[in-house]
Scaffold this motif. Structure first.
Motif, PDB file in Angstrom:
ATOM      1  N   LEU A 133       0.874  -1.170   0.000  1.00  0.00           N
ATOM      2  CA  LEU A 133       0.000   0.000   0.000  1.00  0.00           C
ATOM      3  C   LEU A 133       0.907   1.213   0.000  1.00  0.00           C
ATOM      4  O   LEU A 133       1.749   1.350   0.888  1.00  0.00           O
ATOM      5  N   SER A 134       0.775   2.078  -1.021  1.00  0.00           N
ATOM      6  CA  SER A 134       1.666   3.231  -1.130  1.00  0.00           C
ATOM      7  C   SER A 134       0.857   4.512  -1.181  1.00  0.00           C
ATOM      8  O   SER A 134       0.033   4.683  -2.081  1.00  0.00           O
ATOM      9  N   GLY A 135       1.066   5.369  -0.219  1.00  0.00           N
ATOM     10  CA  GLY A 135       0.441   6.683  -0.224  1.00  0.00           C
ATOM     11  C   GLY A 135      -1.073   6.624  -0.280  1.00  0.00           C
ATOM     12  O   GLY A 135      -1.719   7.415  -0.974  1.00  0.00           O
ATOM     13  N   ILE A 136      -1.660   5.675   0.461  1.00  0.00           N
ATOM     14  CA  ILE A 136      -3.113   5.488   0.378  1.00  0.00           C
ATOM     15  C   ILE A 136      -3.845   6.547   1.206  1.00  0.00           C
ATOM     16  O   ILE A 136      -3.561   6.765   2.378  1.00  0.00           O
ATOM     17  N   ASP A 137      -4.787   7.200   0.559  1.00  0.00           N
ATOM     18  CA  ASP A 137      -5.665   8.170   1.196  1.00  0.00           C
ATOM     19  C   ASP A 137      -7.093   7.761   0.879  1.00  0.00           C
ATOM     20  O   ASP A 137      -7.374   7.358  -0.242  1.00  0.00           O
ATOM     21  N   LYS A 138      -7.970   7.829   1.897  1.00  0.00           N
ATOM     22  CA  LYS A 138      -9.373   7.541   1.601  1.00  0.00           C
ATOM     23  C   LYS A 138     -10.251   8.539   2.333  1.00  0.00           C
ATOM     24  O   LYS A 138     -10.162   8.679   3.557  1.00  0.00           O
ATOM     25  N   SER A 139     -11.083   9.239   1.580  1.00  0.00           N
ATOM     26  CA  SER A 139     -12.022  10.177   2.178  1.00  0.00           C
ATOM     27  C   SER A 139     -13.433   9.768   1.806  1.00  0.00           C
ATOM     28  O   SER A 139     -13.698   9.350   0.680  1.00  0.00           O
ATOM     29  N   PHE A 140     -14.333   9.859   2.764  1.00  0.00           N
ATOM     30  CA  PHE A 140     -15.768   9.759   2.471  1.00  0.00           C
ATOM     31  C   PHE A 140     -16.317  11.167   2.609  1.00  0.00           C
ATOM     32  O   PHE A 140     -16.435  11.670   3.722  1.00  0.00           O
ATOM     33  N   GLY A 141     -16.614  11.803   1.501  1.00  0.00           N
ATOM     34  CA  GLY A 141     -17.014  13.205   1.557  1.00  0.00           C
ATOM     35  C   GLY A 141     -15.882  14.012   2.155  1.00  0.00           C
ATOM     36  O   GLY A 141     -14.749  13.944   1.687  1.00  0.00           O
ATOM     37  N   ALA A 142     -16.180  14.745   3.202  1.00  0.00           N
ATOM     38  CA  ALA A 142     -15.158  15.604   3.798  1.00  0.00           C
ATOM     39  C   ALA A 142     -14.346  14.867   4.857  1.00  0.00           C
ATOM     40  O   ALA A 142     -13.374  15.393   5.365  1.00  0.00           O
ATOM     41  N   VAL A 143     -14.755  13.632   5.170  1.00  0.00           N
ATOM     42  CA  VAL A 143     -14.072  12.926   6.259  1.00  0.00           C
ATOM     43  C   VAL A 143     -12.921  12.096   5.704  1.00  0.00           C
ATOM     44  O   VAL A 143     -13.114  11.244   4.839  1.00  0.00           O
ATOM     45  N   ARG A 144     -11.705  12.374   6.207  1.00  0.00           N
ATOM     46  CA  ARG A 144     -10.525  11.660   5.725  1.00  0.00           C
ATOM     47  C   ARG A 144     -10.291  10.477   6.660  1.00  0.00           C
ATOM     48  O   ARG A 144      -9.894  10.649   7.801  1.00  0.00           O
ATOM     49  N   ILE A 145     -10.585   9.284   6.182  1.00  0.00           N
ATOM     50  CA  ILE A 145     -10.553   8.091   7.031  1.00  0.00           C
ATOM     51  C   ILE A 145      -9.140   7.514   7.107  1.00  0.00           C
ATOM     52  O   ILE A 145      -8.701   7.051   8.154  1.00  0.00           O
ATOM     53  N   VAL A 146      -8.457   7.495   5.976  1.00  0.00           N
ATOM     54  CA  VAL A 146      -7.090   6.972   5.935  1.00  0.00           C
ATOM     55  C   VAL A 146      -6.193   8.054   5.367  1.00  0.00           C
ATOM     56  O   VAL A 146      -6.533   8.699   4.378  1.00  0.00           O
ATOM     57  N   ARG A 147      -5.024   8.272   6.027  1.00  0.00           N
ATOM     58  CA  ARG A 147      -4.143   9.365   5.622  1.00  0.00           C
ATOM     59  C   ARG A 147      -2.774   8.850   5.219  1.00  0.00           C
ATOM     60  O   ARG A 147      -2.063   8.287   6.032  1.00  0.00           O
ATOM     61  N   ASP A 148      -2.425   9.028   3.958  1.00  0.00           N
ATOM     62  CA  ASP A 148      -1.088   8.752   3.445  1.00  0.00           C
ATOM     63  C   ASP A 148      -0.487   7.498   4.091  1.00  0.00           C
ATOM     64  O   ASP A 148       0.542   7.547   4.753  1.00  0.00           O
ATOM     65  N   LEU A 149      -1.160   6.387   3.885  1.00  0.00           N
ATOM     66  CA  LEU A 149      -0.752   5.155   4.548  1.00  0.00           C
ATOM     67  C   LEU A 149       0.200   4.359   3.659  1.00  0.00           C
ATOM     68  O   LEU A 149      -0.067   4.158   2.473  1.00  0.00           O
ATOM     69  N   ASN A 150       1.328   3.947   4.236  1.00  0.00           N
ATOM     70  CA  ASN A 150       2.309   3.148   3.512  1.00  0.00           C
ATOM     71  C   ASN A 150       2.568   1.882   4.298  1.00  0.00           C
ATOM     72  O   ASN A 150       2.868   1.936   5.486  1.00  0.00           O
ATOM     73  N   LEU A 151       2.449   0.747   3.640  1.00  0.00           N
ATOM     74  CA  LEU A 151       2.530  -0.512   4.368  1.00  0.00           C
ATOM     75  C   LEU A 151       2.837  -1.632   3.380  1.00  0.00           C
ATOM     76  O   LEU A 151       2.256  -1.683   2.302  1.00  0.00           O
ATOM     77  N   THR A 152       3.772  -2.483   3.757  1.00  0.00           N
ATOM     78  CA  THR A 152       4.014  -3.669   2.940  1.00  0.00           C
ATOM     79  C   THR A 152       3.746  -4.900   3.792  1.00  0.00           C
ATOM     80  O   THR A 152       4.265  -5.007   4.900  1.00  0.00           O
ATOM     81  N   VAL A 153       2.907  -5.791   3.289  1.00  0.00           N
ATOM     82  CA  VAL A 153       2.657  -7.054   3.972  1.00  0.00           C
ATOM     83  C   VAL A 153       3.431  -8.108   3.207  1.00  0.00           C
ATOM     84  O   VAL A 153       3.193  -8.328   2.019  1.00  0.00           O
ATOM     85  N   ALA A 154       4.376  -8.738   3.898  1.00  0.00           N
ATOM     86  CA  ALA A 154       5.251  -9.679   3.207  1.00  0.00           C
ATOM     87  C   ALA A 154       4.495 -10.953   2.853  1.00  0.00           C
ATOM     88  O   ALA A 154       3.450 -11.258   3.422  1.00  0.00           O
TER      89      ALA A 154
END
Lengths: 288, 289, 351
Positions: C6-27
């Protein structure tokens, strides 16, 4: 920590097929909305046209609007004014009688256990399925004998037969949703059964009761067959008034349209005011 | 003196009205259907005739049999069209969105409109000279351009069905939407995760769970179609000839145009029998535990 | 066989930012737990991996290939939903067989695989039942069987134990751990229960407000929390966190209680210590003294609680100790197991 950040990459790029599907859906929704609104729109336009513009399609959208039709329908021989009065009286009379009775019965069905409850409730619900003709035949004959034909009270009575069952069912649904703990705590606090009903249950179920009242008013307001048979002159309601515009000289469409606005506009206004509860309770019965 | 339990006085008013306004007429009409009573000739019911009214209906009244046939066509087409439109429209607008919620709100409008007005309006729209629908349909389907809708038995039937569908399909769409909303979203998502295409999700997961609601819609619409009177009266008057004269309309004609009360009661009871059978189906569907 | 990035993941529902610039590698073959309170974005993150939500920004890749536009049904993931998402109109056997049916597996083969999956989760006697005829635990196992009946690239589990009662949860947890070791499939597991996280995970990502606060092995997160939030979220009972102000040689808690510990730096700090890393000692050895607020028997130990400033501080004590309320006791910290955080930001302040 983990993968390098890729700031600003769009999270989703719709493909062309998906975009086309989206447009198709939007178009279909637009068609639905048009199918609902265009007939209503056309009636409204017609109500503001002079007869010459009604009887041609050349003046479909561009015409000199007139308020003449809305004035004419109130004049002799149409007298929609008195028909509005009749409709208002019959519909409010029916609702005022039906809602308190229905609320009491709904409360009993919702909160008490007694023998034959299920059967009684099913009979009330099933009574909606009796064809109107079966109901009106005996009452036409009885009203005739009692000299009650062409009276508003007669109309209120027969309309109760359709409004009561609906109202009982609808209000019961809302009372079922009132937590029984509310009543129990009021009783623990010392309230009598009558006070519990009037001070706890009715306020809590009020949105439902109002919805049932609006629904009952709408049913009665639009009711046609009973009024057609029972009213002749004095008790004529609006829907029957509309068919009066079908005359020997032909159909007077612009007056029908004006009358149509009068019969429809109030229903649109009240149903849009309560549309949330309206949709909820109308659909609840079928899907629980 | 024994105390009257509270549910009795709570139920008494409503139940006595239901009994007086629905159950009593049900019995009265049944009795009437075994008697002869021409209202124009006499103010009081006439002789007992047993099943003669019923026998006459089936043996010697082509108009009644035509009405039965017209009712079958009207009900079948009406129910199928309403179901198809309601299901399609509900699937289309079930997602959130501003346009979709606007469509949902607008769905109420046809339902609260007077059916009599709807019939009158459709009659106006289909007028061969200046009817807007007549004109637009003629442009889209040239074969229909010169036809006079309400003078053609088939087209008149289509018109009557269309007006009833316009009145009811939006309401039924709301019912189906309620049904869709009651399906747990996780089941549809689970199917997607399991590898189901959108069509497979609908066929294998959504539709089976929606069936009870569609059943309710079908039964309810059948009931309303059997009872339909206002739109037929105002749109086609049962015509041309008796082409759109359904059973409900036939009963009205016999009772209040020919004033043949016993005969009308017998015809009405044929309709009642059908409706009571349907009401059993309906109650089973809705109240099955 | 599948690495999730997951690289630079952002998720907003309307004005609500649920996930912010998330970076994660699952091996590959890793069991990763997303842990956090409700509303922290952990479920949304998992649903984006499943394709049930689209990220607003950023890229999700399986083995380095962007899959953002691949629809759910073609991602070859399996998922256990919080409410299981069983098909109510299909029997247990049909539920488990459905993913195979969609893949065109022949009926005989399907039956064999369903039987095997059912056996693994001990559902064999219930194959003919409908979901509504099952208990909560059995339903949970149907959902599990449906996801292991095929070998997906990725396993996703969204709070699969949260609807079970406490006893059953322990059994089901062990079962999931056992299955995971056996199946060796890359797994993301979402939970708000830190015990599940600690027991199941290879690595835990602790999330709050759409941000990963710490990513590491369970022991690492327990023993070396990155900030006050992680420290307070992990462990049972939660780590004691006391706001203090450095003063002279020691610190002073709100309300004036002096604690004889040297602060790593001046200013306002949060002092953190776990209940088991504190001891009840004679006044002469104590870092601070306070009256007992409550005293509880836990069975294998006892728990004394004292009021420090406005904060309740729990201290684990031997099982045969008995204390009356309002007794004044001395408390001593284990200096090696003491954590300091910036009082404002919560960031770890290392000595």
């Amino acid at each position: 920590m983990s993968a390098a950040s890729v700031p600003g990459v769009p999270g989703y790029r719709a493909g062309p097929a998906e975009r086309a599907a989206g447009w198709l859906r939007a178009l279909a929704v637009f068609v639905i909305i048009a199918a609902i609104l265009l007939p209503i729109f056309w009636i409204v336009l017609t109500a503001f046209k002079v007869p010459r513009d009604v009887y041609t399609l050349d003046a479909a959208l561009w015409f000199a609007p007139t308020l003449e039709n809305l004035r004419t329908v109130f004049e002799h021989p149409w007298n929609l004014g008195s028909k509005i009065v009749n409709s208002v009286l019959v519909a409010s009379g029916t609702v005022l009688l039906a809602i308190p009775m229905a609320t009491m019965a709904a409360y009993a069905f919702a909160r008490f256990e007694f023998r034959g409850k299920q059967a009684l409730f099913l009979v009330v619900i099933a009574s909606q399925f009796i064809p109107a003709a079966v109901i009106v035949l005996p009452y036409f004959l009885m009203f005739k004998q009692a000299g009650m034909l062409d009276t508003r009270s007669a109309l209120v009575l027969v309309n109760l037969s359709i409004v009561l069952p609906y109202a009982v069912w609808m209000i019961k649904g809302f009372i079922d949703a009132v937590p029984v703990e509310m009543e129990e705590s009021a009783m623990v606090d010392g309230a009598s059964r009558a006070r519990v009903i009037t001070e706890i249950v009715v306020p809590a179920a009020l949105p439902g009761i109002i919805t049932a009242a609006v629904f009952g008013f709408t049913l009665t307001w639009n009711e046609f067959l009973f009024a057609l048979i029972i009213s002749k002159q004095d008790a004529l309601t609006l829907p029957i008034g509309l068919i009066g515009f079908r005359t020997d000289r032909g159909d007077l469409w612009e007056l029908m349209a004006a009358g149509g606005i009068l019969i429809t506009a109030p229903m649109f206004v009240v149903s849009l005011l309560v549309h949330r509860q309206f949709i909820g309770s109308l659909t609840a019965g079928a899907v629980r | 003196m024994r105390r009257i339990p509270p549910h009795v006085w709570l139920l008494a008013p409503a139940l006595s009205f239901v009994a007086a306004m629905a159950l009593f007429p049900l019995g009265y009409s049944l009795v009437l259907s075994f008697r002869e009573w021409k209202l124009a000739a006499s103010g009081a019911p006439g002789a007992w005739v047993g099943l003669a009214n019923y026998w006459l209906l089936v043996s010697d009244d082509p108009e009644f049999l035509e009405a039965l046939a017209a009712t079958a066509v009207f009900v079948a087409a009406d129910v199928i069209a309403t179901l198809a439109i309601a299901l399609g429209a509900a699937l289309l607008i079930k997602r959130a969105g501003r346009i979709n919620s606007l469509a949902r709100v607008l769905m109420i409008l046809p339902f609260v409109m007077s059916p009599a007005l709807i019939g009158i309006s459709f009659r106006f729209f289909l007028n061969p000279e200046f009817g807007i629908a007549h004109h637009l349909i003629g442009m889209l389907v040239p074969a229909l351009a010169g036809r006079v809708w309400l003078a053609d038995p088939t087209l008149a039937m289509i018109a009557v069905i269309a007006s009833d569908v316009w009145h009811w399909a939006p309401y039924m769409t709301l019912v189906v939407l309620g049904g869709l909303a009651s399906i747990p979203q996780e089941t549809e998502e689970a199917a997607r995760v399991d590898g189901a295409s959108p069509w497979a999700v609908f066929r294998d997961v959504t539709l089976p769970q929606l069936l009870p609601v569609l059943g309710v819609v079908a039964v309810l619409k059948t009931v309303f179609a059997l009872k339909a009177f206002d739109t037929i009266y105002t749109l086609s008057n049962g015509g041309p000839g008796t082409a759109t004269q359904t059973l409900a309309y036939f009963v009205y004609q016999v009772a209040f145009n020919h004033y043949d009360m016993g005969y009308a009661a017998a015809a009405a009871y044929v309709l009642t029998a059908a409706l009571l059978v349907l009401s059993v189906f309906y109650l089973r569907l809705v109240f099955r535990k | 066989m599948t690495t999730i990035t997951l690289s630079g993941i952002d998720k907003s529902f309307g004005a609500v930012r649920i996930v912010r610039d998330l970076n994660l590698t699952v091996a590959d073959r890793e069991f990763l737990v997303l842990l956090g309170p409700s509303g922290c974005g952990k479920t949304t993150t998992m649903r984006m991996v499943a394709g049930l939500e689209h990220p607003t920004l950023g890229e999700i890749a399986f083995d380095g290939v962007r899959i953002n536009e691949v629809p759910t049904q073609r991602r070859d993931v399996a998922m256990v939903f919080q409410n299981y998402g069983l098909y109510p109109h299909m029997s247990v056997a049909q539920n488990i067989a459905y993913p195979l049916k969609l893949r065109g597996v022949p009926a005989a083969e399907r039956e064999r695989l369903v039987a095997r999956a059912a056996e693994r989760v001990e559902l064999t006697p219930y194959l003919a039942r409908m979901p509504r005829e099952l208990s909560g635990g059995q339903r949970q196992r149907v959902a599990l069987a449906r996801s292991i009946v095929r070998k997906p690239r990725v396993f996703l589990m969204d709070e699969p134990l949260s609807n079970l009662d406490a006893k059953l949860r322990v059994v089901a947890r062990a079962q999931i751990k056992h299955l995971a070791q056996e199946l060796e499939v890359t797994t993301i597991y979402v939970t708000h229960d830190q015990v599940e996280a600690m027991t199941l995970a290879h690595r835990v990502a602790v999330m709050r407000d759409g941000v990963i606060h710490q990513l590491g092995a369970p022991a690492e997160i327990y023993n070396d929390p990155a900030d006050a939030f992680v420290a307070g979220f992990i462990g049972n009972p939660a780590m004691n966190l006391v706001d203090v102000e450095a003063e002279g040689a020691g610190v002073r808690a709100e309300g004036g209680l002096a604690i004889a510990l040297a602060a790593p730096r001046p200013g306002r700090l949060t002092l953190g210590a776990r209940a088991e890393d504190m001891r009840i000692v004679p006044a002469s050895e104590a870092h601070f003294q306070a009256p007992v607020y409550t005293f509880e028997l836990l069975g294998e130990a006892t728990m004394a609680t004292v009021m420090v400033g406005h904060t309740l501080v729990a201290i684990k004590a031997p099982k045969d100790l008995r204390l009356e309320p309002d007794t004044r006791i001395g408390v001593r910290f284990d200096p090696a197991r003491l954590f300091w955080f910036d009082a404002a930001s919560g960031a770890r302040v290392r000595a």
